[in-house]
Structure formats: structure tokens, C-alpha cells
Design a protein around this motif. Structure first.
Motif, PDB file in Angstrom:
ATOM      1  N   ALA A 207      14.219  14.151  17.771  1.00  0.00           N
ATOM      2  CA  ALA A 207      14.042  13.230  18.905  1.00  0.00           C
ATOM      3  C   ALA A 207      13.860  11.789  18.445  1.00  0.00           C
ATOM      4  O   ALA A 207      13.218  10.992  19.125  1.00  0.00           O
ATOM      5  CB  ALA A 207      12.860  13.667  19.773  1.00  0.00           C
ATOM      6  N   LYS A 208      14.382  11.462  17.283  1.00  0.00           N
ATOM      7  CA  LYS A 208      14.410  10.101  16.756  1.00  0.00           C
ATOM      8  C   LYS A 208      13.043   9.533  16.375  1.00  0.00           C
ATOM      9  O   LYS A 208      12.946   8.382  15.975  1.00  0.00           O
ATOM     10  CB  LYS A 208      15.090   9.150  17.738  1.00  0.00           C
ATOM     11  CG  LYS A 208      16.537   9.497  18.045  1.00  0.00           C
ATOM     12  CD  LYS A 208      17.143   8.466  18.989  1.00  0.00           C
ATOM     13  CE  LYS A 208      18.600   8.812  19.307  1.00  0.00           C
ATOM     14  NZ  LYS A 208      19.219   7.815  20.226  1.00  0.00           N
ATOM     15  N   VAL A 209      11.980  10.320  16.490  1.00  0.00           N
ATOM     16  CA  VAL A 209      10.658   9.779  16.185  1.00  0.00           C
ATOM     17  C   VAL A 209       9.887  10.606  15.161  1.00  0.00           C
ATOM     18  O   VAL A 209       9.004  10.080  14.485  1.00  0.00           O
ATOM     19  CB  VAL A 209       9.799   9.639  17.464  1.00  0.00           C
ATOM     20  CG1 VAL A 209      10.360   8.570  18.371  1.00  0.00           C
ATOM     21  CG2 VAL A 209       9.680  10.967  18.184  1.00  0.00           C
ATOM     22  N   LEU A 210      10.164  11.885  15.040  1.00  0.00           N
ATOM     23  CA  LEU A 210       9.477  12.746  14.084  1.00  0.00           C
ATOM     24  C   LEU A 210      10.381  12.942  12.875  1.00  0.00           C
ATOM     25  O   LEU A 210      11.436  13.577  12.966  1.00  0.00           O
ATOM     26  CB  LEU A 210       9.129  14.100  14.705  1.00  0.00           C
ATOM     27  CG  LEU A 210       8.508  15.127  13.752  1.00  0.00           C
ATOM     28  CD1 LEU A 210       7.175  14.608  13.205  1.00  0.00           C
ATOM     29  CD2 LEU A 210       8.319  16.477  14.439  1.00  0.00           C
ATOM     30  N   THR A 211       9.994  12.403  11.759  1.00  0.00           N
ATOM     31  CA  THR A 211      10.745  12.556  10.519  1.00  0.00           C
ATOM     32  C   THR A 211      10.212  13.758   9.750  1.00  0.00           C
ATOM     33  O   THR A 211       8.994  13.917   9.597  1.00  0.00           O
ATOM     34  CB  THR A 211      10.624  11.301   9.644  1.00  0.00           C
ATOM     35  OG1 THR A 211      11.124  10.179  10.369  1.00  0.00           O
ATOM     36  CG2 THR A 211      11.411  11.452   8.358  1.00  0.00           C
TER      37      THR A 211
ATOM     38  N   ASN B  97       7.062  17.644   4.581  1.00  0.00           N
ATOM     39  CA  ASN B  97       6.439  16.350   4.858  1.00  0.00           C
ATOM     40  C   ASN B  97       6.843  15.892   6.252  1.00  0.00           C
ATOM     41  O   ASN B  97       8.019  16.014   6.616  1.00  0.00           O
ATOM     42  CB  ASN B  97       6.918  15.290   3.860  1.00  0.00           C
ATOM     43  CG  ASN B  97       6.135  15.300   2.562  1.00  0.00           C
ATOM     44  OD1 ASN B  97       5.011  15.775   2.505  1.00  0.00           O
ATOM     45  ND2 ASN B  97       6.749  14.789   1.519  1.00  0.00           N
ATOM     46  N   CYS B  98       5.916  15.353   6.993  1.00  0.00           N
ATOM     47  CA  CYS B  98       6.222  14.886   8.351  1.00  0.00           C
ATOM     48  C   CYS B  98       5.624  13.492   8.573  1.00  0.00           C
ATOM     49  O   CYS B  98       4.558  13.167   8.042  1.00  0.00           O
ATOM     50  CB  CYS B  98       5.667  15.847   9.399  1.00  0.00           C
ATOM     51  SG  CYS B  98       6.332  17.523   9.277  1.00  0.00           S
ATOM     52  N   HIS B  99       6.341  12.718   9.404  1.00  0.00           N
ATOM     53  CA  HIS B  99       5.885  11.376   9.742  1.00  0.00           C
ATOM     54  C   HIS B  99       6.132  11.142  11.223  1.00  0.00           C
ATOM     55  O   HIS B  99       7.249  11.273  11.712  1.00  0.00           O
ATOM     56  CB  HIS B  99       6.651  10.333   8.915  1.00  0.00           C
ATOM     57  CG  HIS B  99       6.496   8.933   9.437  1.00  0.00           C
ATOM     58  ND1 HIS B  99       7.571   8.101   9.674  1.00  0.00           N
ATOM     59  CD2 HIS B  99       5.395   8.225   9.775  1.00  0.00           C
ATOM     60  CE1 HIS B  99       7.126   6.942  10.131  1.00  0.00           C
ATOM     61  NE2 HIS B  99       5.819   6.996  10.198  1.00  0.00           N
ATOM     62  N   LEU B 100       5.068  10.823  11.936  1.00  0.00           N
ATOM     63  CA  LEU B 100       5.152  10.539  13.363  1.00  0.00           C
ATOM     64  C   LEU B 100       4.352   9.280  13.650  1.00  0.00           C
ATOM     65  O   LEU B 100       3.128   9.273  13.559  1.00  0.00           O
ATOM     66  CB  LEU B 100       4.596  11.712  14.182  1.00  0.00           C
ATOM     67  CG  LEU B 100       4.567  11.527  15.698  1.00  0.00           C
ATOM     68  CD1 LEU B 100       5.981  11.369  16.246  1.00  0.00           C
ATOM     69  CD2 LEU B 100       3.869  12.712  16.359  1.00  0.00           C
ATOM     70  N   LYS B 101       5.072   8.205  13.954  1.00  0.00           N
ATOM     71  CA  LYS B 101       4.434   6.915  14.218  1.00  0.00           C
ATOM     72  C   LYS B 101       3.496   6.545  13.073  1.00  0.00           C
ATOM     73  O   LYS B 101       3.941   6.369  11.949  1.00  0.00           O
ATOM     74  CB  LYS B 101       3.734   6.929  15.579  1.00  0.00           C
ATOM     75  CG  LYS B 101       4.731   6.901  16.728  1.00  0.00           C
ATOM     76  CD  LYS B 101       4.081   6.454  18.014  1.00  0.00           C
ATOM     77  CE  LYS B 101       5.154   6.190  19.074  1.00  0.00           C
ATOM     78  NZ  LYS B 101       4.568   5.685  20.322  1.00  0.00           N
TER      79      LYS B 101
ATOM     80  N   PRO C  34       0.827  -1.208   0.000  1.00  0.00           N
ATOM     81  CA  PRO C  34       0.000   0.000   0.000  1.00  0.00           C
ATOM     82  C   PRO C  34       0.860   1.255   0.000  1.00  0.00           C
ATOM     83  O   PRO C  34       2.044   1.226   0.321  1.00  0.00           O
ATOM     84  CB  PRO C  34      -0.787  -0.121   1.315  1.00  0.00           C
ATOM     85  CG  PRO C  34       0.153  -0.864   2.217  1.00  0.00           C
ATOM     86  CD  PRO C  34       0.886  -1.847   1.329  1.00  0.00           C
ATOM     87  N   ASP C  35       0.248   2.366  -0.360  1.00  0.00           N
ATOM     88  CA  ASP C  35       0.943   3.645  -0.344  1.00  0.00           C
ATOM     89  C   ASP C  35       0.948   4.184   1.086  1.00  0.00           C
ATOM     90  O   ASP C  35       0.021   4.848   1.525  1.00  0.00           O
ATOM     91  CB  ASP C  35       0.245   4.628  -1.281  1.00  0.00           C
ATOM     92  CG  ASP C  35       0.876   6.015  -1.215  1.00  0.00           C
ATOM     93  OD1 ASP C  35       1.973   6.141  -0.644  1.00  0.00           O
ATOM     94  OD2 ASP C  35       0.269   6.965  -1.733  1.00  0.00           O
ATOM     95  N   THR C  36       2.014   3.876   1.807  1.00  0.00           N
ATOM     96  CA  THR C  36       2.130   4.381   3.175  1.00  0.00           C
ATOM     97  C   THR C  36       3.489   5.027   3.409  1.00  0.00           C
ATOM     98  O   THR C  36       3.911   5.156   4.547  1.00  0.00           O
ATOM     99  CB  THR C  36       1.952   3.237   4.196  1.00  0.00           C
ATOM    100  OG1 THR C  36       2.932   2.233   3.936  1.00  0.00           O
ATOM    101  CG2 THR C  36       0.563   2.649   4.112  1.00  0.00           C
ATOM    102  N   PHE C  37       4.184   5.430   2.331  1.00  0.00           N
ATOM    103  CA  PHE C  37       5.498   5.990   2.578  1.00  0.00           C
ATOM    104  C   PHE C  37       5.487   7.502   2.426  1.00  0.00           C
ATOM    105  O   PHE C  37       4.570   8.100   1.875  1.00  0.00           O
ATOM    106  CB  PHE C  37       6.551   5.287   1.720  1.00  0.00           C
ATOM    107  CG  PHE C  37       6.863   5.914   0.404  1.00  0.00           C
ATOM    108  CD1 PHE C  37       8.176   6.116   0.041  1.00  0.00           C
ATOM    109  CD2 PHE C  37       5.865   6.273  -0.476  1.00  0.00           C
ATOM    110  CE1 PHE C  37       8.481   6.673  -1.180  1.00  0.00           C
ATOM    111  CE2 PHE C  37       6.162   6.825  -1.695  1.00  0.00           C
ATOM    112  CZ  PHE C  37       7.478   7.031  -2.054  1.00  0.00           C
ATOM    113  N   LEU C  38       6.504   8.145   2.940  1.00  0.00           N
ATOM    114  CA  LEU C  38       6.482   9.588   3.145  1.00  0.00           C
ATOM    115  C   LEU C  38       6.944  10.385   1.939  1.00  0.00           C
ATOM    116  O   LEU C  38       6.349  11.414   1.623  1.00  0.00           O
ATOM    117  CB  LEU C  38       7.354   9.936   4.363  1.00  0.00           C
ATOM    118  CG  LEU C  38       7.394  11.419   4.763  1.00  0.00           C
ATOM    119  CD1 LEU C  38       6.010  11.916   5.153  1.00  0.00           C
ATOM    120  CD2 LEU C  38       8.368  11.609   5.930  1.00  0.00           C
ATOM    121  N   THR C  39       8.011   9.950   1.280  1.00  0.00           N
ATOM    122  CA  THR C  39       8.591  10.743   0.205  1.00  0.00           C
ATOM    123  C   THR C  39       7.553  11.051  -0.871  1.00  0.00           C
ATOM    124  O   THR C  39       6.856  10.170  -1.351  1.00  0.00           O
ATOM    125  CB  THR C  39       9.781   9.993  -0.421  1.00  0.00           C
ATOM    126  OG1 THR C  39      10.760   9.754   0.586  1.00  0.00           O
ATOM    127  CG2 THR C  39      10.398  10.800  -1.547  1.00  0.00           C
TER     128      THR C  39
END
Length: 764
Positions: free
Chosen positions: A656-660, A715-719, A166-171
Motif C-alpha cells: 500500500a505504498k507505505v509499509l516497507t 525488517n519493516c518500516h512504517l512512517k 543518525p542511524d535511522t535506516f532500515l537495511t
């Protein structure tokens, strides 16, 4: 100056002879708030007059809460990141590719695949081979799955299952929410949910053959189809929700998507997929609304494979016929006046709409004969049955017949005066397929999957005559089909399929296609090599030969269209490079000329295409580029931009190693060319009109392109959450000499605007 407004009508459903009124200036509309009642009751064909007042009050309150929650997510994400630092080991990060594995794409949502790899190999060989990636710990491409969810697609006729991601990636998440992100280079009429056409010939879904219902061809990115739909099996209930928006209230475009699915036992999965587009448009008479439901289910065991799919849809597009004078965009100061809003720019049409409604019901069943071998079931043969029913209707109607008649002054024919202003037609198709498949690998000599099937198709087309809707034309066809595939093996995989019309209206039609995938050593590493070829000879579709309406009327007898395609590709994972080349050859190509009527080019047309994709990484800096060169041998009949591309430059880092976070800019570009224009009355892309009409009006062709469409983004990714903020078309604000921002002739690109989007996966 008072701002202009634009609103939707009630989306009621009526017979084709009395088309639905989908857009209404009678009262202010607040988008999702006022239309949420229509979503549920409209899908059933009811008018929710009794429930509207109370439900809209509830919906208004819910909308305020939703907006508040979204705002808090954007504002409080940094705080939540620091609070979760101690929990960084709770959910490992995952990388999932978008469509094919992409070595430069690093960040993905941790919610997509099962904890254990599937027991059988995937149906298609990944383009990016794991040899070099397995040794690259910093940039993994395929990731160890961490969730108990499996995705797959099925083939249209035989229901062959193919594992999917599925389309679940950030880039490029922000870019995929834009219409321009639906391909390398996309042309469209300027609004989300409007008709689209790829500028890259090989990316057009109707490049080999138009659909039977040609009016839905140019909405292919939004259509739900069983062969494109991702079926699911999950051990835990899952809900996926996304929302995107852009622009102020009167211009706002919105899209809300959700998927709810759960298993009822180990093998039975049911779910519903919902997709709602409500785009008011940044220019006058440009609004679009689309409502799609998908109710799906699958039951998969060793012996039984059952897939069910049901999709009702309703789409409405306001037609403005393009801008009256391009100078309003290219040289606004020369127009002798100023406008405070893009809505005040004059367009050719108003109060004119296209509406399409449809249903599709699909059921596929396979029974597998097999044997137990070392505690595993080994399929030997399969019996197949598929039922596919489609029903579609279209209406083109207006509340301003005088203005529409003026616009179509050159399109009057002998039946025009006798026909009503509202054009309509309908179509249905049913095909039944039975087949038998011999499975690969059940014995040493069984090196392939071999499938044979027989399909009976029945179709009916309804057109207008000079008095009413009622001229019906039936069709019957019997097709013989087959497939040969080698889906297992580390170094070589291939497949081939074909269809032959043996009885009925499509007797003599033939389609053949095949592909091969392997790996070779290159520069001390392993590269993926793919090759493919196809041949088809198909009779024109019914609506290419026959169409009756107030402003267009044709009865043709075109010859069969021949199309050959051959191409290949090379993927170098260690350099993150993809190369491809393709050649198309067509004879008897059917196109729509400058008058909007179909014509056939009896000579050969060739199209050469070369593609290069390169991803570069220097520390946190990423530069991803796609570049396509193509050349048409008949540029007058099949105009294409010689060069088109997309590039994004951004920095990728974590907090903080979790928010991209990915922060940067992107650009779409194509060279100028005489792009096709758009015909509202038939919803087809046509060649530009040139010369003088009977009234002495001169028409000149114009070129589109040779400008950068620049966007800024974060673009941001958190969990399990992705979100973005985009400054769309910022080039129109920062360039000292703004270029001619047109996507199609006389259809401008949207002005600069801030867009936002949010996607959350709830798995619990």
C-alpha cells in the motif's frame, strides 16, 4: 526435569573493597519489571527499599501494557497500512545512510535532518559522491532533509563540529541489534553486553594503543563518549525509543534505549540519553547488565559554541570461565546424557562477577571571532577550552572462592594466600586543554583550518597490595597538539593532526595521522578516492606495566610501542562497489600470552588487509556482501582469520505504498583459526594455553570458525517506526550435521532463538 533459573542481585553501589552484589539467586527476577526501580535510584547510588513494593506493582502493570501495545503493532500493522493509504503524501520517504553513504540502502525513517541544508559544507567528504546518484531517481543515496533536526559530533580535544547522520535506516536494522552486527566479524563470550573483540585487526579500537583503563577496552561498542556522541539541535521536541528482546523468560536478553531532547530557545538544546541492557544468558552464569545515562547540552551561536556531556555508567558481567567440555556443543550425544536446557551444560565457574563503574564529565567551549559578510557570519579565529574528567573502578569477586581457586590453580604467586578473594582497583583522569584556531575561508589566502593546543593531563591509579586497596600511582603529562584541515572544496579535502608529549610521564610520545579525499573520473562516472596514514610511538599504559591481584601480579617495564598504518579506498557509486586496502606495521607489540600475563614482541609484525563491499539489486532482490582478507606475519602472536565476511540476501517491497518490508536471510562467516580466548580475572583477550601444567594437566589449542552463522529476518518500516523479527542461528536447526558453534574457544554461540525489535521516533 525442573528448569534451572538464574537471577540478578540488587545492583547496589559500594566501595571497591566491598564490591557490589549485582546478581542474586535469592528471588525470581522479571527483568525490566524488577529492575526499573534500580535504574533511577541506582544512578544516584541509593537503595530504593521504601519504594520497591509499590513501584514494582506499577511497573508490572506498565510492562503488561507495553507488551500488549507492541503485540498490537505487529498484529495490526497490515490493517493500519490500508487505513493510511490516503495519507501517503503526509510524510515523504527519506533515505539516510548508516555510517557512510551506501547507494544500495533505500529505506530510511523520515525524521532525521533539517528542512534546509546547512550553510557550511560538512566537515568530511562523503565517500559516495553525488554525481552518479543525482541522476538515479530510483535509488537515491543522500536525501533532501525533511525535518528540523541537526546532528553533529565534536572532536575530543578541540570541540571541532562535524555534521553527522543518525542511524535511522532500515537495511540490516536487525543485524545492528546483534553483537555480531557490531562489525564485519565479532568474537565475544556469547551474550549481549559481554566483552567483544573484532576479528578484523583494523576494526579494533585498541589496535594502535590500549586505553588507559584497559578493562573497558573490550566494551567499546557500548561505551558513551563525547567524541562519538551525536549532539542535536531541534526546532521541535523529539523522543527516540527502541526496544529489543529475544528468548524465553529465564534466557531473555533485553535492551531498552531512549533519547529525549528539546530546544530551550533557538540555540540551546538539552537532553538525556538512556541505555539499559539486561541479558540473562542462554548458558549458565552468563548474565550481563549495563546501565548508561548521558545528560547533554549544547549552546551554539555565531560567536559561542558550548558542549556539555555527563555519563554515569554501571556494568556487571557474570563469568563462567567457558564450557567444561566442548563436546557438549560439538557432540552432545557422546556425553552420556541429555540436557533439556542449555543452562544445564556445565561451565568452569559460577557465582563470579566483574563489575565496572564509571563517570565522565566533559565540557568544551569555543569563542569565535569573526565578521559579518553578506548577512552571514564568517568566523576568523577561535579560542578553545576543554575540560575532561573520567573516573572508573573495577571489582572482580566471587561467592564461590573454592571453585575459583581451583580454576586458577596455575596462577598462584607469592602474594596469593595473603590477598582477599575480591580484587579491585580504580583510576581517574583529568585533562585541561587550551587552544587557538585560525578558520578556513575568511580570506582568499586562508585555505585551511589551523589549530594549536596545549593539554595538561593528571591521572591516578589505585591497585591492591597484599592487605588492602591503597597503593596509588599518580601521573602527570603535558601534550602539545595541532591540526591542519581543508574542509571545503568539491574535489579535494584533507586533514592532519598530531600530538607530542613534551613533559611528564608521556614525554617523547608522538602520534601523527592524516587523510585525503578526492574524486576521479572512472568508467565515465565519478568515483571517490580516500587515503590515510598514521604513525605513533607511545609508552605502554600503566596497567600494561603494573597490575596486582590475587591471581595475577606483574610489574613490567615495557618499551614504547611503534605502530605505522597506511591505507586507502575507492568507492564506485554507479556499480555500488567499495574497495579498500591497509597495511599495519608494529614493533614492540604488547599482547597477553596463554597464561594471561602481558608479553612484548620485540620484532616487527605486519598485517595486510584488503576489503571488498558489493551491493547488487535485481528488481526487488537485493544482495549485499562484505568480504575481508587479512594476513598476519606472526600468526602465533597475533592470530587472525584469513577470510571473514557478511552477506544478506533479501527482497524489498512495499504494501500500500507505505509499509516497507525486507524479507530474507543473512550469514556471517570466517575461516578457522586459533582465536584468542578470554581471561575473566583481567577481562582481557589472550592467546590460548598450550602444553602441560605443574599438575600434569594437558592444554590443547582449538580452532574456531569455518561455519556459517545463518539468520532469517523480516525488517519493516512504517512512517516513523521500524521493527523486525529475526530467527537467530537458524542454521543450528536446519543443518543435518551442526558445526562447532563457538565464538571464542570454549564460549559457544547462543542457540537458535527468535528475536524482535522496535524503534519509534516521536517528533511533535
Amino acid at each position: 526435569m525442573k528448569k534451572s533459573t538464574f537471577f540478578f542481585k540488587n545492583a547496589s553501589t559500594r566501595h571497591c573493597r566491598a564490591p557490589p552484589r549485582a546478581l542474586c539467586p535469592s528471588r525470581p527476577s522479571s527483568g525490566l519489571r524488577d529492575n526499573v526501580t534500580l535504574i533511577f535510584f541506582g544512578a544516584l547510588g541509593h537503595r530504593p527499599s521504601f519504594f520497591r513494593q509499590k513501584f514494582c506493582t506499577f511497573a508490572a502493570a506498565m510492562k503488561r501494557k507495553i507488551i500488549t501495545c507492541i503485540s498490537l503493532i505487529f498484529l495490526l500493522c497490515p490493517l493500519s497500512v490500508w487505513a493510511q493509504t490516503a495519507e501517503t503524501d503526509s510524510v515523504p520517504a527519506v533515505v539516510l545512510p548508516d555510517s557512510v553513504p551506501d547507494a544500495a540502502s533505500e529505506v530510511v525513517l523520515p525524521d532525521s535532518l533539517p528542512e534546509t541544508l546547512p550553510e557550511t559544507l560538512p566537515e568530511t567528504l562523503p565517500e559516495t559522491l553525488p554525481d552518479s546518484l543525482e541522476a538515479d531517481d530510483d535509488e537515491p543515496d543522500l536525501v533532501v532533509p525533511v525535518r528540523d533536526i541537526r546532528y553533529w559530533t565534536i572532536s575530543e580535544f578541540t570541540g571541532e563540529m562535524t555534521d553527522a547522520l543518525p542511524d535511522t535506516f532500515l537495511t540490516d536494522y536487525f543485524n545492528r541489534t546483534n553483537v555480531e552486527g557490531l562489525g564485519t566479524a565479532i568474537s565475544y563470550t556469547g551474550n549481549l553486553g559481554s566483552p567483544v573483540q573484532s576479528r578484523i585487526f583494523s576494526e579494533r579500537e585498541n589496535s594502535t594503543r590500549r586505553a588507559r583503563f584497559i578493562f573497558s577496552d573490550n566494551f567499546y561498542p557500548y561505551e558513551k563518549r563525547p567524541e562519538k556522541f551525536e549532539f542535536i539541535n531541534t526546532k521541535i521536541p523529539a523522543t527516540f525509543v527502541s526496544y529489543q528482546t529475544g528468548g524465553s523468560q529465564i534466557f531473555k536478553e533485553e535492551r531498552f534505549r531512549s533519547l529525549l531532547t528539546t530546544n530551550l530557545g533557538r540555540n540551546l538544546n538539552v537532553g538525556v540519553d538512556f541505555d539499559y541492557i539486561y541479558a540473562r544468558g542462554f548458558y549458565a552464569s552468563q548474565a550481563a547488565k549495563r546501565l548508561d545515562w548521558v545528560f547533554f547540552a549544547n549552546y551554539v551561536t555565531d560567536h559561542h559554541q558550548l558542549h556539555a556531556f555527563y555519563n554515569p555508567s554501571n556494568i556487571t558481567n557474570t563469568e563462567n570461565g567457558g564450557i567444561e567440555d566442548d563436546e557438549w556443543i560439538s557432540h552432545p550425544d557422546a556425553m552420556g546424557g541429555t540436557v533439556q536446557s542449555s543452562r544445564q551444560i556445565p561451565f568452569n565457574l559460577s557465582e563470579t562477577w566483574n563489575n565496572q563503574q564509571g563517570k565522565r564529565a566533559f565540557v568544551n567551549y569555543r569563542y569565535n571571532f569573526g565578521k559579518q559578510q553578506k548577512k552571514h557570519f564568517v568566523p576568523v579565529a577561535s579560542v578553545i577550552y576543554t575540560l575532561d574528567y573520567q573516573q572508573k573502578s573495577r571489582a572482580f569477586y566471587t561467592d564461590s572462592p573454592g571453585r575459583l581457586a581451583t580454576y586458577y590453580t596455575d596462577n598462584r604467586h607469592e602474594h596469593t594466600d595473603a590477598m582477599m578473594d575480591n580484587d579491585s582497583l580504580s583510576y581517574w583522569l583529568m585533562h585541561n586543554t587550551v587552544g587557538l584556531s585560525l578558520r578556513e575561508g575568511f580570506a582568499e589566502w586562508a585555505k585551511w583550518d589551523v589549530t594549536a593546543y596545549l593539554t595538561h593531563e593528571a591521572a591516578s591509579y589505585t591497585l591492591m597490595d597484599t592487605h588492602s586497596v591503597g597503593t596509588e600511582s599518580p601521573e602527570q603529562t603535558v601534550l602539545l597538539g595541532g591540526e591542519l584541515a581543508k574542509n571545503k572544496g568539491k574535489y579535494l579535502r584533507y586533514s592532519a593532526n598530531g600530538q607530542l608529549g613534551i613533559l611528564g610521564d608521556s614525554k617523547g610520545d608522538i602520534s601523527l595521522a592524516g587523510n585525503i579525499q578526492t574524486r576521479i573520473p572512472v568508467l565515465g562516472d565519478t568515483a571517490a578516492v580516500t587515503g590515510y596514514a598514521s604513525f605513533s610511538r607511545n609508552a605502554p599504559t600503566f596497567y600494561e606495566n603494573t597490575y596486582h591481584s590475587k591471581y595475577f601480579w606483574w610489574d613490567e617495564n615495557f618499551d614504547a610501542v611503534n605502530h605505522q598504518r597506511i591505507g586507502g579506498g575507492l568507492t564506485l557509486p554507479h556499480t555500488k562497489t567499495k574497495l579498500g586496502m591497509e597495511i599495519d606495521n608494529m614493533k614492540n607489540y604488547i599482547y597477553f600470552d596463554g597464561t594471561g600475563y602481558p608479553k612484548q614482541h620485540t620484532s616487527n609484525i605486519q598485517v595486510l588487509m584488503a576489503r571488498w563491499e558489493q551491493n547488487v539489486k535485481l528488481g526487488i532482490l537485493h544482495w549485499n556482501t562484505q568480504l575481508v582478507y587479512q594476513k598476519s606475519s606472526e600468526e602465533v602472536i597475533l592470530p587472525l582469520p584469513e577470510l571473514a565476511g557478511y552477506s544478506s540476501l533479501y527482497i524489498d517491497f512495499k504494501i500500500a505504498k507505505v509499509l516497507t518490508i525486507q524479507l530474507g536471510g543473512s550469514m556471517h562467516y570466517w575461516t578457522s583459526y586459533y582465536a584468542p580466548s578470554y581471561e575473566p580475572a583481567t577481562q582481557q583477550f589472550k592467546l590460548q594455553k598450550e602444553g602441560f601444567n605443574d599438575y600434569g594437566t594437558e592444554f590443547k589449542k582449538v580452532k574456531v570458525g569455518n561455519y556459517p552463522l545463518i539468520n532469517g529476518f523480516i525488517n519493516c518500516h512504517l512512517k516513523q517506526t521500524r521493527f523486525f523479527v529475526e530467527w537467530y542461528n537458524l542454521g543450528s536447526d536446519i543443518l543435518t550435521n551442526p558445526p562447532n558453534y563457538f565464538s571464542l574457544p570454549h564460549y559457544p554461540v547462543n542457540p537458535s532463538v527468535i528475536k524482535m525489535g522496535l524503534s519509534v521516533h516521536f517528533i511533535n
